[in-house]
Every structure is written in structure tokens, then in C-alpha cells.
Design an enzyme around this catalytic site. Structure first.
Site, PDB file in Angstrom:
ATOM      1  NE  ARG A  47     172.261 -10.390  46.873  1.00  0.00           N
ATOM      2  CZ  ARG A  47     172.235 -10.202  45.549  1.00  0.00           C
ATOM      3  NH1 ARG A  47     171.100  -9.929  44.925  1.00  0.00           N
ATOM      4  NH2 ARG A  47     173.337 -10.296  44.841  1.00  0.00           N
ATOM      5  CE1 TYR A  99     163.192  -3.883  70.464  1.00  0.00           C
ATOM      6  CE2 TYR A  99     163.850  -3.100  68.305  1.00  0.00           C
ATOM      7  CZ  TYR A  99     164.134  -3.782  69.474  1.00  0.00           C
ATOM      8  OH  TYR A  99     165.360  -4.345  69.629  1.00  0.00           O
ATOM      9  CG  ASP A 171     156.490  -5.092  65.319  1.00  0.00           C
ATOM     10  OD1 ASP A 171     156.328  -6.298  65.624  1.00  0.00           O
ATOM     11  OD2 ASP A 171     157.562  -4.487  65.510  1.00  0.00           O
ATOM     12  CE  LYS A 196     163.089  -9.459  70.108  1.00  0.00           C
ATOM     13  NZ  LYS A 196     162.448  -8.208  69.745  1.00  0.00           N
TER      14      LYS A 196
HETATM   15  C1  LIG Z   1     162.861  -7.047  68.956  1.00  0.00           C
HETATM   16  C2  LIG Z   1     161.817  -6.310  68.236  1.00  0.00           C
HETATM   17  C3  LIG Z   1     162.063  -5.746  66.982  1.00  0.00           C
HETATM   18  C4  LIG Z   1     163.433  -5.812  66.312  1.00  0.00           C
HETATM   19  O1  LIG Z   1     163.739  -7.127  65.945  1.00  0.00           O
HETATM   20  P1  LIG Z   1     165.247  -7.708  65.874  1.00  0.00           P
HETATM   21  O2  LIG Z   1     165.026  -9.131  65.505  1.00  0.00           O
HETATM   22  O3  LIG Z   1     165.851  -7.519  67.232  1.00  0.00           O
HETATM   23  O4  LIG Z   1     165.963  -6.929  64.840  1.00  0.00           O
HETATM   24  C5  LIG Z   1     161.016  -5.111  66.339  1.00  0.00           C
HETATM   25  N1  LIG Z   1     159.797  -5.000  66.907  1.00  0.00           N
HETATM   26  C6  LIG Z   1     159.535  -5.514  68.129  1.00  0.00           C
HETATM   27  C7  LIG Z   1     158.172  -5.376  68.695  1.00  0.00           C
HETATM   28  C8  LIG Z   1     160.523  -6.182  68.831  1.00  0.00           C
HETATM   29  O5  LIG Z   1     160.259  -6.668  70.042  1.00  0.00           O
END
Ligand SMILES: *Cc1c(COP(=O)(O)O)cnc(C)c1O
Length: 378
Positions: A47, A99, A171, A196
């Protein structure tokens, strides 16, 4: 190092112990100590630290030009862990069309812990200034946003944040470090849903954080180790593998996206097209200034929920699914899928209409993608 070289040679290349060219999957929870507290390579318990995860964390740190990187079990675990650095009584300013999951965690989870938030259109930095309160600790921006691809000027917002002693968190999921490195424009923290583009193959859920100072590194590591939302070794390895081809994938996503935008522009059944690469897009100049590419996400309006449903039914190569950024093209209806957790009233305010279709352009042959869209839209 140039970007594509860095994806392969950044961080820790291969394995010191064996010479293996691919980082091994250290599927291990604990490490032998030679005497109490005497660790061989600094590892004690997974961890706290794991060599495969560490290799990924070093790589993403290098790619984002940061001081330290951290890998989490999902993008939401990464974002939540960053938020947990701020104590009860803190206030965060966020981009209004973030998001859906980020909106939900702030309004339904962090709120209960006393971490409040205000959502503003950060594409105008003055809105950020106007939202600053005495207890504001950070500005969280997503650029471009999902699904309207609204662009925020990272440098301009960071400058406002600095005036008030606030941290800027970006982000960077949509653009990836291959095209955009927010820390270079004044941001303090970058977060990713690595599920992604970074993973890129729709086979792993993961999140990443990169910070620009040792002080922030200590704070994030403290939360990561305390709360424990870490990424496992197998998934860390998948991300390292995915990152090696991020450059060629992003280039190809963009080439295909540009052709699709040109096709949509000529189509009568399509009204509004959101793509930062379009000269007519309100964020085009800012995107050009701060990013090296415009990415592979497009959204467009087909007029109604019924028409959108028809398109979904007819497409063959665009898979109806949530998520984005993978080799295969995906299609979705944000109002009823990724953004369903946002109240209808708020969706309308933001412009996320029922006829809005979002596509994540994959790296299939463009002739097939165009023919598919053509038959679905006609
Ligand atoms: C999908 C997404 C998230 C969340 O991520 P997860 O891996 O699904 O928890 C956060 N920000 C953006 C822009 C996203 O497309």
C-alpha cells in the site's frame, strides 16, 4: 528527450535486478526486512510502495514534468484523494461542466465531510476570481471539458489562483501529457482518469496524480497511504504498456477526428459541433496556445433524443458505451449516460441537450468510420 522517446525511456526503464526490458509485475504485498526496519530497496508494504506501481509513478511524473507521481485504483480515487488533502471547512472552485463523477463526489461526498465547492465557467478566469471565498483552498479545472469541449486557459486561471494563494488542479484526462502539460503553465497538481487515453485499450480502470513540489508530494502520499486507494501491480503494468504507444495513438486519434469534423460540418442533420480544433470553437486560440494537439473527442447535436437513438442503433464501428480514449471508437449520449448524475435542470443550463452525441474517435481506418457515420446520419 522528445515526447515519443520519453514515453518509452522516461521513468524507470525495464528492471535493474534482472535486465528485463519490460518492467516486471511485482505481485507482492510485503517485503523481507533484514532486521527490524532495515529495508533492502525501501519497500515495506505494497500500500505504501510497490516497484511496478513505482515505475508507473516515475513515468507519469516525467511525462507531466512534475516532482512526484501517484497511481490510484480509478480516476475518482485519484480526485477524491487530492480533495482529502483539504480539511473540513475548505472550499474548492470547480469548472461548471466537469465530469459527472467529479460533480457527484463534490456535491454528495466531500460536501458531507465539510469540503464545499462552487461551480463556475472557468473559461473566463474572472469567474474564478469572483468565486473566491475566505476558506477557498484550490481551483479545480477540466480542460477541455466533457462533453462540450470547453477550454480553460490554464495559465490565466493559475495566475488568479496564485494571487489568492490557492492551488490549481487540472484534470488532464482529455488531452493527456502527450499534448498538454498543465504544470508547465502554472498548475500545481494534475489528475488523470488513466482509464481513458493513458490505458488506451478499454481494459483497465485507474487514476494518476502528479504534483509540482515535494511538499505536495508528501501530502498526496500521506493520503494515498492512509486511505489506500492504490493501483495494483498488474494494472500498473498495463498502464506502463499503454503509455508506450500513447504518442502514436494520440496522433492517429487526432488525424481521424479532424476528418470526421470536416464530414460533420458538411452534414445537414448536424447542428452544433464541439471540437477545439475548429477555428470557430470559442476555445480554439487558448487550446492552440496551451496544447500541442486537439485530441480525439467530438460532440455534436442531431436535434433530439429520438434522432440520437436512431444514430446509435445504426452505427457499426462506434460502440455504444461509456468511457473514451481507447483504440476503438465509442459513441454515447451524455445526457442519459456519463452526465445522467447531473440534474436535468443543470444539464440544460450547461447546454448538454438530449440530442447531443459524443464520440471518442478511435484509430480504425478513417474510410470505415466515415462510411459508418454517413449511413447512420443519412
Ligand atoms: C472518466 C473520467 C474521470 C473518472 O475516472 P474513473 O477512472 O472512471 O474513475 C474523471 N475525469 C474525467 C475527465 C473523466 O473522463
Amino acid at each position: 528527450m522528445k515526447p515519443k522517446t520519453k514515453l518509452i525511456h522516461g521513468g524507470i526503464f525495464g528492471d535493474e535486478a534482472t535486465g528485463a526490458v519490460s518492467t516486471p509485475i511485482y505481485q507482492v504485498s510485503t517485503y523481507k526486512q533484514d532486521a527490524v526496519g532495515e529495508l533492502r530497496k525501501g519497500y515495506e508494504y505494497s500500500r505504501t510502495g510497490n516497484p511496478t506501481r513505482h515505475a508507473l509513478e516515475e513515468l507519469i511524473r516525467d511525462l507531466e514534468n512534475g516532482v512526484a507521481g501517484f497511481a490510484f485504483g480509478s480516476g475518482m480515487a485519484a480526485i477524491s484523494s487530492v480533495m482529502l488533502m483539504f480539511g473540513s471547512g475548505s472550499h474548492i472552485i470547480m469548472t461548471d461542466d466537469v465530469y459527472g463523477g467529479s460533480f457527484r463526489v463534490m456535491t454528495k461526498v466531500m460536501d458531507q465531510l465539510g469540503i464545499t465547492s462552487t461551480f463556475v465557467d472557468t473559461s473566463n478566469p474572472e469567474n474564478v476570481r469572483a468565486a473566491v471565498q475566505e476558506n477557498t483552498k484550490a481551483v479545480f479545472i477540466e480542460t477541455p471539458t466533457n462533453p462540450l469541449l470547453k477550454v480553460t486557459d490554464i495559465g490565466a486561471v493559475s495566475a488568479v489562483a496564485k494571487e489568492f494563494g490557492l492551488l490549481t488542479i487540472v484534470d488532464n484526462t482529455f488531452t493527456t501529457p502527450y499534448w498538454q502539460t498543465p504544470l508547465d503553465h502554472g498548475a500545481d497538481i494534475v489528475v488523470h482518469s488513466a482509464t481513458k487515453y493513458i490505458g488506451g485499450h478499454s481494459d483497465v480502470v485507474a487514476g494518476l496524480v502528479v504534483v509540482n513540489s515535494t511538499e505536495l508530494a508528501e501530502r498526496v502520499h500521506f493520503v494515498q497511504n492512509s486511505v489506500g486507494g492504490i493501483l495494483g501491480p498488474q494494472d500498473s503494468w498495463l498502464l506502463i504498456r499503454g503509455l508506450k504507444t500513447l504518442g502514436i495513438r494520440m496522433e492517429e486519434h487526432e488525424v481521424n477526428a479532424k476528418e470526421i469534423v470536416a464530414f460533420l460540418e458538411k452534414h445537414d442533420g448536424v447542428s452544433t459541433i464541439h471540437y477545439p480544433g475548429l477555428v470557430s470553437h470559442p476555445g480554439h486560440e487558448t487550446a492552440k496556445k496551451q496544447s500541442r494537439g486537439f485530441g480525439g473527442m467530438i460532440s455534436f447535436d442531431v436535434g433530439s433524443a429520438e434522432k440520437a437513438d436512431e444514430v446509435l442503433k445504426k452505427v457499426r464501428y462506434f460502440t455504444l458505451a461509456e468511457s473514451l480514449g481507447a483504440v476503438e471508437s465509442l459513441i454515447s449520449i451524455p445526457a442519459r449516460m456519463t452526465h445522467a448524475s447531473i440534474p436535468a435542470e443543470r444539464r440544460a443550463e450547461l447546454g448538454i441537450t438530449d440530442g447531443l452525441v459524443r464520440i471518442s474517435v478511435g484509430i480504425e481506418d478513417i474510410e470505415d468510420l466515415l462510411a459508418d457515420l454517413e449511413q447512420a446520419l443519412d
